[in-house]
Design a protein around this motif. Structure first.
Motif, mmCIF file in Angstrom:
data_model
loop_
_atom_site.group_PDB
_atom_site.id
_atom_site.type_symbol
_atom_site.label_atom_id
_atom_site.label_comp_id
_atom_site.label_asym_id
_atom_site.label_seq_id
_atom_site.Cartn_x
_atom_site.Cartn_y
_atom_site.Cartn_z
ATOM 1 N N ILE A 281 -19.613 13.110 2.940
ATOM 2 C CA ILE A 281 -20.156 12.724 4.243
ATOM 3 C C ILE A 281 -19.062 12.695 5.316
ATOM 4 O O ILE A 281 -17.870 12.696 5.007
ATOM 5 N N PRO A 282 -19.454 12.645 6.593
ATOM 6 C CA PRO A 282 -18.455 12.590 7.674
ATOM 7 C C PRO A 282 -17.652 11.290 7.637
ATOM 8 O O PRO A 282 -18.096 10.272 7.102
ATOM 9 N N SER A 283 -16.475 11.346 8.259
ATOM 10 C CA SER A 283 -15.609 10.176 8.381
ATOM 11 C C SER A 283 -14.909 10.252 9.730
ATOM 12 O O SER A 283 -14.418 11.315 10.111
ATOM 13 N N ALA A 284 -14.876 9.132 10.450
ATOM 14 C CA ALA A 284 -14.219 9.113 11.760
ATOM 15 C C ALA A 284 -12.764 9.542 11.630
ATOM 16 O O ALA A 284 -12.003 8.971 10.842
ATOM 17 N N ARG A 285 -12.405 10.578 12.378
ATOM 18 C CA ARG A 285 -11.061 11.173 12.336
ATOM 19 C C ARG A 285 -10.681 11.627 10.926
ATOM 20 O O ARG A 285 -9.516 11.854 10.618
ATOM 21 N N ASN A 286 -11.673 11.700 10.052
ATOM 22 C CA ASN A 286 -11.510 12.131 8.660
ATOM 23 C C ASN A 286 -10.454 11.316 7.910
ATOM 24 O O ASN A 286 -9.783 11.815 7.009
ATOM 25 N N GLN A 287 -10.377 10.026 8.250
ATOM 26 C CA GLN A 287 -9.366 9.187 7.608
ATOM 27 C C GLN A 287 -9.789 8.710 6.217
ATOM 28 O O GLN A 287 -8.940 8.379 5.397
ATOM 29 N N GLN A 288 -11.094 8.622 5.966
ATOM 30 C CA GLN A 288 -11.620 8.303 4.629
ATOM 31 C C GLN A 288 -10.970 7.041 4.043
ATOM 32 O O GLN A 288 -10.374 7.068 2.969
ATOM 33 N N VAL A 289 -11.118 5.933 4.786
ATOM 34 C CA VAL A 289 -10.426 4.697 4.417
ATOM 35 C C VAL A 289 -11.277 3.761 3.548
ATOM 36 O O VAL A 289 -10.777 2.719 3.103
ATOM 37 N N LEU A 290 -12.523 4.099 3.319
ATOM 38 C CA LEU A 290 -13.389 3.211 2.542
ATOM 39 C C LEU A 290 -13.146 3.374 1.041
ATOM 40 O O LEU A 290 -12.898 4.476 0.554
ATOM 41 N N ARG A 291 -13.247 2.252 0.332
ATOM 42 C CA ARG A 291 -13.143 2.255 -1.122
ATOM 43 C C ARG A 291 -14.319 1.435 -1.676
ATOM 44 O O ARG A 291 -14.824 0.534 -1.008
ATOM 45 N N PHE A 292 -14.720 1.729 -2.917
ATOM 46 C CA PHE A 292 -15.981 1.208 -3.423
ATOM 47 C C PHE A 292 -15.805 0.612 -4.830
ATOM 48 O O PHE A 292 -15.246 1.260 -5.718
ATOM 49 N N ARG A 293 -16.301 -0.591 -4.980
ATOM 50 C CA ARG A 293 -16.218 -1.271 -6.280
ATOM 51 C C ARG A 293 -17.621 -1.413 -6.862
ATOM 52 O O ARG A 293 -18.443 -2.188 -6.362
ATOM 53 N N PRO A 294 -17.946 -0.636 -7.906
ATOM 54 C CA PRO A 294 -19.257 -0.811 -8.551
ATOM 55 C C PRO A 294 -19.289 -2.106 -9.349
ATOM 56 O O PRO A 294 -18.313 -2.467 -10.011
ATOM 57 N N VAL A 295 -20.409 -2.809 -9.261
ATOM 58 C CA VAL A 295 -20.586 -4.067 -9.995
ATOM 59 C C VAL A 295 -21.874 -3.958 -10.798
ATOM 60 O O VAL A 295 -22.962 -3.840 -10.232
ATOM 61 N N ASN B 291 -29.149 -6.955 -10.066
ATOM 62 C CA ASN B 291 -28.155 -7.026 -11.140
ATOM 63 C C ASN B 291 -27.084 -5.956 -11.000
ATOM 64 O O ASN B 291 -26.329 -5.695 -11.942
ATOM 65 N N ALA B 292 -27.010 -5.334 -9.816
ATOM 66 C CA ALA B 292 -25.962 -4.346 -9.567
ATOM 67 C C ALA B 292 -25.627 -4.341 -8.078
ATOM 68 O O ALA B 292 -26.506 -4.533 -7.229
ATOM 69 N N PHE B 293 -24.346 -4.109 -7.782
ATOM 70 C CA PHE B 293 -23.880 -4.078 -6.400
ATOM 71 C C PHE B 293 -22.852 -2.970 -6.224
ATOM 72 O O PHE B 293 -22.223 -2.524 -7.183
ATOM 73 N N ILE B 294 -22.691 -2.568 -4.974
ATOM 74 C CA ILE B 294 -21.562 -1.741 -4.577
ATOM 75 C C ILE B 294 -20.855 -2.500 -3.464
ATOM 76 O O ILE B 294 -21.437 -2.756 -2.396
ATOM 77 N N VAL B 295 -19.614 -2.889 -3.710
ATOM 78 C CA VAL B 295 -18.827 -3.609 -2.713
ATOM 79 C C VAL B 295 -17.962 -2.600 -1.974
ATOM 80 O O VAL B 295 -17.200 -1.851 -2.593
ATOM 81 N N VAL B 296 -18.110 -2.586 -0.651
ATOM 82 C CA VAL B 296 -17.389 -1.611 0.168
ATOM 83 C C VAL B 296 -16.195 -2.294 0.829
ATOM 84 O O VAL B 296 -16.353 -3.310 1.512
ATOM 85 N N CYS B 297 -15.032 -1.720 0.636
ATOM 86 C CA CYS B 297 -13.790 -2.233 1.215
ATOM 87 C C CYS B 297 -13.149 -1.152 2.074
ATOM 88 O O CYS B 297 -13.579 0.001 2.084
ATOM 89 N N ALA B 298 -12.087 -1.529 2.796
ATOM 90 C CA ALA B 298 -11.329 -0.555 3.585
ATOM 91 C C ALA B 298 -9.849 -0.755 3.314
ATOM 92 O O ALA B 298 -9.386 -1.888 3.135
ATOM 93 N N THR B 299 -9.100 0.337 3.312
ATOM 94 C CA THR B 299 -7.657 0.268 3.056
ATOM 95 C C THR B 299 -6.873 -0.105 4.305
ATOM 96 O O THR B 299 -5.652 -0.289 4.232
ATOM 97 N N VAL B 300 -7.557 -0.201 5.450
ATOM 98 C CA VAL B 300 -6.916 -0.582 6.718
ATOM 99 C C VAL B 300 -7.722 -1.705 7.348
ATOM 100 O O VAL B 300 -8.821 -2.033 6.893
#
Length: 212
Positions: free
Chosen positions: A62-76, A107-116
């Motif tokens: 998918i698209p990313s602003a300035r293509n920085q791709q800073v999101l990270r994802f933790r499956p639960v 009983n399941a989650f996706i936690v979205v984080c950012a590296t910045v």
């Protein structure tokens, strides 16, 4: 001649069988109409690891602003869900119900984080990512909801996350009936439920969205 007759009949039979079992085409309009925010889930259905990975996988395309791709994802998955549940809140407009109702917790989650640090560019990515993942969940026959009301520090500690969580998606098989209703610009935007438990979500008419 008999062989041709039987052959044609068999072809007609298989054609009819396929037409009866064929699922409606999963167009964007159909995905959007089925992509409703579920606050209650079927506890008998357990989300699998491969399903969460497929949902998270849309972020590689998918698209990313300035293509920085800073999101990270933790499956639960189900074995860790209890660590997240106490720190989230659902149904802010329906405080009297204390959602999710007992026995309908996800009983399941996706936690979205950012590296910045969070910024308007990160928030752009967050919106694109969340919608794309929820649409993918619908395509897989699942449902979900974006959760912004949660204790970031406690979720980070509970899961040992290296980055601050910005958003949580609950994923599962929805156990609610949800209907959209059309409203004008001056009508209430609050969602509500009737006595049967049907959840109604007001949406502005197209005419109200256009600048003319």
């Amino acid at each position: 001649m008999a062989d041709n007759y039987l052959g044609r009949k068999m072809e007609e039979y298989f054609a009819r069988s396929q037409s009866r079992t064929a699922r409606p085409a999963m167009t964007l309009d159909r995905l959007l109409s089925k992509n409703r925010s579920h606050r209650g889930y079927d506890a008998r259905f357990v989300v699998r690891s491969d399903q969460l990975r497929r949902i998270i996988g849309v972020n590689a395309r998918i698209p990313s602003a300035r293509n920085q791709q800073v999101l990270r994802f933790r499956p639960v998955l189900a074995d860790e869900a209890a660590a997240v549940l106490p720190h989230i809140r659902l149904g802010g407009a329906l405080p009297g119900l204390q959602l999710p109702l007992p026995g309908t917790e996800p009983n399941a989650f996706i936690v979205v984080c950012a590296t910045v640090e969070e910024s308007r560019y990160v928030d752009i990515d967050l919106g694109i990512s969340a919608q794309s993942m929820l649409l993918k969940a619908v395509e897989l026959g699942l449902n979900g909801i974006c959760i912004g009301a949660f204790d970031r520090d406690k979720v980070r500690q509970a899961l040992g996350l290296p980055f601050e969580p910005l958003l949580i998606l609950a994923i599962g098989r929805g156990a609610e009936k949800i209907e959209l209703t059309e409203i004008g610009a001056n009508e209430s935007h609050d969602y509500y439920r009737d006595e049967s438990g049907t959840h109604y979500v007001p949406k502005l008419r197209l005419e109200e969205l256009l600048i003319v």
